[in-house]
Enzyme design. Structure first.
Site, PDB file in Angstrom:
ATOM      1  N   LEU A 186      60.909  26.000  19.038  1.00 10.35           N
ATOM      2  CA  LEU A 186      59.549  26.547  19.050  1.00 10.35           C
ATOM      3  C   LEU A 186      59.185  26.991  20.464  1.00 10.35           C
ATOM      4  O   LEU A 186      59.024  26.165  21.363  1.00 10.35           O
ATOM      5  CB  LEU A 186      58.557  25.502  18.552  1.00 10.35           C
ATOM      6  CG  LEU A 186      58.911  24.867  17.195  1.00 10.35           C
ATOM      7  CD1 LEU A 186      57.838  23.874  16.783  1.00 10.35           C
ATOM      8  CD2 LEU A 186      59.100  25.939  16.129  1.00 10.35           C
ATOM      9  N   GLY A 217      54.420  29.531  22.065  1.00  8.50           N
ATOM     10  CA  GLY A 217      53.101  29.159  22.612  1.00  8.50           C
ATOM     11  C   GLY A 217      52.752  29.891  23.896  1.00  8.50           C
ATOM     12  O   GLY A 217      53.613  30.435  24.585  1.00  8.50           O
ATOM     13  N   THR A 247      52.328  24.507  15.584  1.00 11.64           N
ATOM     14  CA  THR A 247      53.771  24.260  15.454  1.00 11.64           C
ATOM     15  C   THR A 247      54.227  24.273  13.991  1.00 11.64           C
ATOM     16  O   THR A 247      55.344  24.717  13.689  1.00 11.64           O
ATOM     17  CB  THR A 247      54.145  22.913  16.106  1.00 11.64           C
ATOM     18  OG1 THR A 247      53.220  21.900  15.684  1.00 11.64           O
ATOM     19  CG2 THR A 247      54.095  22.997  17.626  1.00 11.64           C
ATOM     20  N   GLY A 304      51.349  13.378  20.934  1.00  4.19           N
ATOM     21  CA  GLY A 304      50.968  12.853  19.630  1.00  4.19           C
ATOM     22  C   GLY A 304      51.414  11.398  19.548  1.00  4.19           C
ATOM     23  O   GLY A 304      52.502  11.055  20.017  1.00  4.19           O
ATOM     24  N   GLU A 328      47.530  13.435  16.927  1.00  5.32           N
ATOM     25  CA  GLU A 328      47.516  14.170  18.192  1.00  5.32           C
ATOM     26  C   GLU A 328      46.519  13.534  19.162  1.00  5.32           C
ATOM     27  O   GLU A 328      45.506  12.978  18.742  1.00  5.32           O
ATOM     28  CB  GLU A 328      47.145  15.638  17.945  1.00  5.32           C
ATOM     29  CG  GLU A 328      48.220  16.420  17.221  1.00  5.32           C
ATOM     30  CD  GLU A 328      49.555  16.376  17.937  1.00  5.32           C
ATOM     31  OE1 GLU A 328      49.623  16.715  19.126  1.00  5.32           O
ATOM     32  OE2 GLU A 328      50.547  15.969  17.299  1.00  5.32           O
ATOM     33  N   ASN A 344      54.209  20.715  30.065  1.00  2.00           N
ATOM     34  CA  ASN A 344      53.017  21.510  29.777  1.00  2.00           C
ATOM     35  C   ASN A 344      52.417  22.106  31.045  1.00  2.00           C
ATOM     36  O   ASN A 344      51.662  23.063  30.981  1.00  2.00           O
ATOM     37  CB  ASN A 344      51.955  20.658  29.080  1.00  2.00           C
ATOM     38  CG  ASN A 344      52.419  20.206  27.702  1.00  2.00           C
ATOM     39  OD1 ASN A 344      53.036  20.966  26.971  1.00  2.00           O
ATOM     40  ND2 ASN A 344      52.147  18.961  27.368  1.00  2.00           N
ATOM     41  N   ARG A 363      77.764  39.170  48.816  1.00  2.00           N
ATOM     42  CA  ARG A 363      77.091  39.794  47.678  1.00  2.00           C
ATOM     43  C   ARG A 363      78.084  40.047  46.537  1.00  2.00           C
ATOM     44  O   ARG A 363      79.281  39.856  46.687  1.00  2.00           O
ATOM     45  CB  ARG A 363      76.412  41.073  48.163  1.00  2.00           C
ATOM     46  CG  ARG A 363      75.241  40.749  49.105  1.00  2.00           C
ATOM     47  CD  ARG A 363      74.739  41.972  49.836  1.00  2.00           C
ATOM     48  NE  ARG A 363      74.505  43.084  48.939  1.00  2.00           N
ATOM     49  CZ  ARG A 363      74.430  44.361  49.316  1.00  2.00           C
ATOM     50  NH1 ARG A 363      74.580  44.678  50.602  1.00  2.00           N
ATOM     51  NH2 ARG A 363      74.216  45.325  48.444  1.00  2.00           N
ATOM     52  N   HIS A 416      82.186  37.700  63.167  1.00  2.00           N
ATOM     53  CA  HIS A 416      80.825  37.753  63.729  1.00  2.00           C
ATOM     54  C   HIS A 416      80.122  39.067  63.445  1.00  2.00           C
ATOM     55  O   HIS A 416      80.689  40.134  63.692  1.00  2.00           O
ATOM     56  CB  HIS A 416      80.828  37.604  65.267  1.00  2.00           C
ATOM     57  CG  HIS A 416      81.978  36.853  65.835  1.00  2.00           C
ATOM     58  ND1 HIS A 416      81.961  35.492  66.031  1.00  2.00           N
ATOM     59  CD2 HIS A 416      83.211  37.271  66.242  1.00  2.00           C
ATOM     60  CE1 HIS A 416      83.120  35.109  66.550  1.00  2.00           C
ATOM     61  NE2 HIS A 416      83.897  36.157  66.687  1.00  2.00           N
ATOM     62  N   ASN A 423      91.896  41.379  61.403  1.00  2.00           N
ATOM     63  CA  ASN A 423      90.801  40.807  62.180  1.00  2.00           C
ATOM     64  C   ASN A 423      89.789  41.907  62.472  1.00  2.00           C
ATOM     65  O   ASN A 423      90.154  42.968  62.991  1.00  2.00           O
ATOM     66  CB  ASN A 423      91.314  40.196  63.482  1.00  2.00           C
ATOM     67  CG  ASN A 423      90.209  39.404  64.169  1.00  2.00           C
ATOM     68  OD1 ASN A 423      89.860  38.315  63.737  1.00  2.00           O
ATOM     69  ND2 ASN A 423      89.628  39.981  65.206  1.00  2.00           N
TER      70      ASN A 423
HETATM   71  C1  UD1 Z   1      53.400  18.755  20.611  1.00  2.00           C
HETATM   72  C2  UD1 Z   1      53.176  17.857  19.400  1.00  2.00           C
HETATM   73  C3  UD1 Z   1      52.918  16.430  19.877  1.00  2.00           C
HETATM   74  C4  UD1 Z   1      54.082  15.958  20.729  1.00  2.00           C
HETATM   75  C5  UD1 Z   1      54.371  16.941  21.858  1.00  2.00           C
HETATM   76  C6  UD1 Z   1      55.676  16.568  22.530  1.00  2.00           C
HETATM   77  C7  UD1 Z   1      52.161  19.263  17.709  1.00  2.00           C
HETATM   78  C8  UD1 Z   1      50.919  19.648  17.012  1.00  2.00           C
HETATM   79  N1  UD1 Z   1      52.056  18.340  18.653  1.00  2.00           N
HETATM   80  O1  UD1 Z   1      52.202  18.772  21.369  1.00  2.00           O
HETATM   81  O2  UD1 Z   1      52.764  15.570  18.766  1.00  2.00           O
HETATM   82  O3  UD1 Z   1      53.818  14.677  21.242  1.00  2.00           O
HETATM   83  O4  UD1 Z   1      54.509  18.271  21.382  1.00  2.00           O
HETATM   84  O5  UD1 Z   1      55.866  17.279  23.713  1.00  2.00           O
HETATM   85  O6  UD1 Z   1      53.212  19.777  17.382  1.00  2.00           O
HETATM   86  N2  UD1 Z   1      54.476  26.594  19.715  1.00  2.00           N
HETATM   87  C9  UD1 Z   1      54.804  27.676  18.917  1.00  2.00           C
HETATM   88  N3  UD1 Z   1      53.846  28.234  18.130  1.00  2.00           N
HETATM   89  C10 UD1 Z   1      52.569  27.738  18.068  1.00  2.00           C
HETATM   90  C11 UD1 Z   1      52.261  26.631  18.874  1.00  2.00           C
HETATM   91  C12 UD1 Z   1      53.241  26.072  19.675  1.00  2.00           C
HETATM   92  O7  UD1 Z   1      55.938  28.157  18.936  1.00  2.00           O
HETATM   93  O8  UD1 Z   1      51.760  28.312  17.323  1.00  2.00           O
HETATM   94  C13 UD1 Z   1      55.532  26.012  20.571  1.00  2.00           C
HETATM   95  C14 UD1 Z   1      55.189  25.993  22.047  1.00  2.00           C
HETATM   96  O9  UD1 Z   1      55.693  27.150  22.702  1.00  2.00           O
HETATM   97  C15 UD1 Z   1      55.880  24.737  22.543  1.00  2.00           C
HETATM   98  C16 UD1 Z   1      55.986  23.853  21.318  1.00  2.00           C
HETATM   99  O10 UD1 Z   1      55.700  24.670  20.204  1.00  2.00           O
HETATM  100  O11 UD1 Z   1      57.179  24.985  23.049  1.00  2.00           O
HETATM  101  C17 UD1 Z   1      54.988  22.692  21.368  1.00  2.00           C
HETATM  102  O12 UD1 Z   1      53.693  23.207  21.558  1.00  2.00           O
HETATM  103  P1  UD1 Z   1      52.712  22.578  22.605  1.00  2.00           P
HETATM  104  O13 UD1 Z   1      51.453  23.339  22.583  1.00  2.00           O
HETATM  105  O14 UD1 Z   1      53.386  22.380  23.889  1.00  2.00           O
HETATM  106  O15 UD1 Z   1      52.443  21.162  21.892  1.00  2.00           O
HETATM  107  P2  UD1 Z   1      51.923  19.828  22.560  1.00  2.00           P
HETATM  108  O16 UD1 Z   1      50.458  19.916  22.714  1.00  2.00           O
HETATM  109  O17 UD1 Z   1      52.727  19.499  23.736  1.00  2.00           O
HETATM  110 CA    CA Z   2      54.243  20.509  24.932  1.00  2.00          CA
END
Ligand code: UD1
Ligand code: CA
Length: 471
Positions: free
Chosen positions: A8, A11, A85, A146, A161, A235, A340, A370, A384
């Site tokens: 995932l 976000g 998520t 969570g 959460e 985060n 490079r 050098h 050289n």
């Molecule tokens: C989430 C969990 C939480 C857990 C934590 C662990 C949920 C609701 N909560 O919270 O229980 O303890 O991770 O780190 O899942 N993302 C998407 N699409 C969306 C929303 C999020 O792809 O619509 C992706 C984000 O890019 C991210 C991941 O899901 O990589 C988690 O989302 P994030 O917002 O970081 O969740 P947390 O608040 O950390």
């Molecule tokens: Ca997170």
């Protein structure tokens, strides 16, 4: 292993306050999301799906750039609206037609998860007894995660959460969801639509799947990480730095166990795809980025940065930057050398102080000690190059053919043309080797010369441009 991984990564990463996607931020030179994709590939997942959304073009380019030639298929699926998520997983299942088999879902901001854990996880749902396993941990600071709520039977009841916790729950439920889940794909696909968004963030939470699966009489389980650090998420920039330090320590401890000395392991940044041979000494402020291989008995650093570079054994790499270079054995670089892309240093050669080399081969035992720039040049062994001498490698329209000592080079089209130096050539200091110049084997160039054309073997090139036979 016939498991699908869904990562995932759609976000916004609001808490990073960045112009870029959160999971594209790097840890030890490698984007966070790639740490996770690599762990799933190494774990043996047969298919890897990355859910992208925010900064989708940047993310697609990143994934395609890294995995276009990967043996395991890594594909991107776009979640156009970020509804949570749970919604991200639903989008992935539908886009990829996933309806069965083990499915491991991982948050894209979980970079320290290991391939072993992913593999173990996929196994837990392979037999069909469990519909879901969740990875949990008990970090020193559980804020933001969570929380795992156990039922009277001691089994997991649901995940609450942080934002939905009562103050009492936030203070007492210390076991956290790490954001890695294994699902029986059939159960996941059958019930994903039952996730609602009646919560503090009006989002579709993937963790709600546990309660839903239980309500259908399915067995779910938790897998508690002994080392909470495996499950930490990123985060914010502060967490990015904290996880970078953890990754750095783990990698450096690994290489110390393998026989590498670190003068100060808190001050060396070795990427996850670097390999270092035994009895090599890593001095402070050394960075190894990308695919770097270093042999045995080398001195690396201080103040060196090697990117996608290979170093043989017995080399000294002192205050050197090297990018896509190949350095063979017993080579001496720096202090303050800049190698490079396309630099090839053969055995026993030297790129000394304030020396820049690009797309050139420095022959065995040849020395550029050098203040030189060497570009698009081929050097035989034992050459050289005097202090301050450079190649002038301007772009040329000419079709360029040179033949010397049996060596032939044909350059066509508008490309940079450097020089060719035969075996044992000596170039006096402060000379300019003009494009296409060829200096035959055993010749000497006077200091302050401007060399053009071909200098026959065993001759002397005088500053005036005259050529005299050496013997
Ligand atoms: C989430 C969990 C939480 C857990 C934590 C662990 C949920 C609701 N909560 O919270 O229980 O303890 O991770 O780190 O899942 N993302 C998407 N699409 C969306 C929303 C999020 O792809 O619509 C992706 C984000 O890019 C991210 C991941 O899901 O990589 C988690 O989302 P994030 O917002 O970081 O969740 P947390 O608040 O950390
Ligand atoms: Ca997170």
């Amino acid at each position: 292993m016939d498991a699908t991984a869904i990562i995932l990564a759609a976000g916004e990463g609001t808490r990073m306050k960045s112009n870029h996607c959160k999971v594209s931020h790097k840890i030890l030179g490698k984007p966070m999301v790639q740490w996770i994709v690599d762990a799933t590939i190494k774990a043996g997942c047969s298919r890897v799906v990355v859910v992208i959304g925010s900064h989708a073009d940047e993310m697609r380019a990143l994934i395609d750039g890294a995995y276009a030639s990967s043996a395991t298929k890594v594909e991107c699926v776009e979640q156009t609206e970020r509804l949570g998520t749970g919604h991200a997983v639903k989008v992935a299942l539908e886009a990829c037609g996933i309806t069965e088999g083990p499915v491991v879902v991982l948050n894209g901001d979980l970079p320290l998860i290991t391939a072993d854990t992913v593999a173990k996880f996929a196994q837990t749902v392979a037999t069909g007894e469990l519909a879901c396993t969740v990875m949990t941990m008990t970090p020193p600071d559980p804020f933001g995660y969570g929380r795992i709520k156990l039922g009277a039977d001691g089994q997991i009841e649901r995940i609450i959460e942080q934002k939905d916790c009562t103050p009492e729950q936030a203070a007492t439920l210390l076991e956290c969801n790490a954001g890695c889940y294994a699902f029986d794909g059939a159960q996941l696909a059958a019930h994903i639509n039952e996730i609602g968004n009646d919560n503090a963030q009006s989002e579709y939470y993937l963790p709600d799947m546990l309660e839903i699966l239980k309500s259908h009489g399915q067995a779910v389980s938790i897998f508690h990480c002994d080392d909470y650090r495996d499950g930490l998420g990123v985060n914010s920039r502060i967490q990015l730095a904290q996880l970078t330090a953890i990754a750095r320590d783990r990698i450096n401890e690994h290489w110390m166990a393998e026989g590498v000395t670190f003068i100060d392991p808190t001050q060396a940044w070795i990427g996850p795809d670097a390999v270092i041979g035994r009895d090599t000494v890593v001095w402070p402020q050394t960075h190894l980025i990308g695919h770097v291989t270093v042999g045995e008995e080398c001195q690396l650093g201080p103040n060196s940065r090697l990117t996608d570079t290979t170093v043989g054994s017995g080399c000294t790499i002192d205050e050197t930057i090297a990018i896509e270079a190949v350095i063979e054995n017993g080579v001496d670089c720096g202090p303050r050398a800049y190698l490079r892309p396309g630099t090839h240093m053969l055995d026993g050669s030297k790129a000394g102080t304030h020396v820049e080399i690009k797309k050139s081969t420095i022959g065995e035992g040849s020395k550029v000690p050098h203040l030189s720039y060497i570009g698009d040049t081929t050097m035989g062994p034992g050459v050289n190059v005097g202090a301050g001498s450079i190649t002038s490698n301007v772009k040329s329209d000419k079709t360029h053919v040179v033949v010397t000592d049996g060596a032939e080079r044909i350059d066509t089209g508008r490309k940079k043309v450097g020089a060719m130096l035969g075996d044992g050539v000596e170039v006096g200091c402060n000379s300019v080797l003009n494009p296409g110049s060829v200096i035959g084997r055993g010749s000497r160039v006077y200091p302050l010369s401007s060399v053009r054309g071909t200098v026959p073997a065993a001759s002397i090139y005088k500053r005036s441009g005259d050529i005299a036979a050496q013997r």
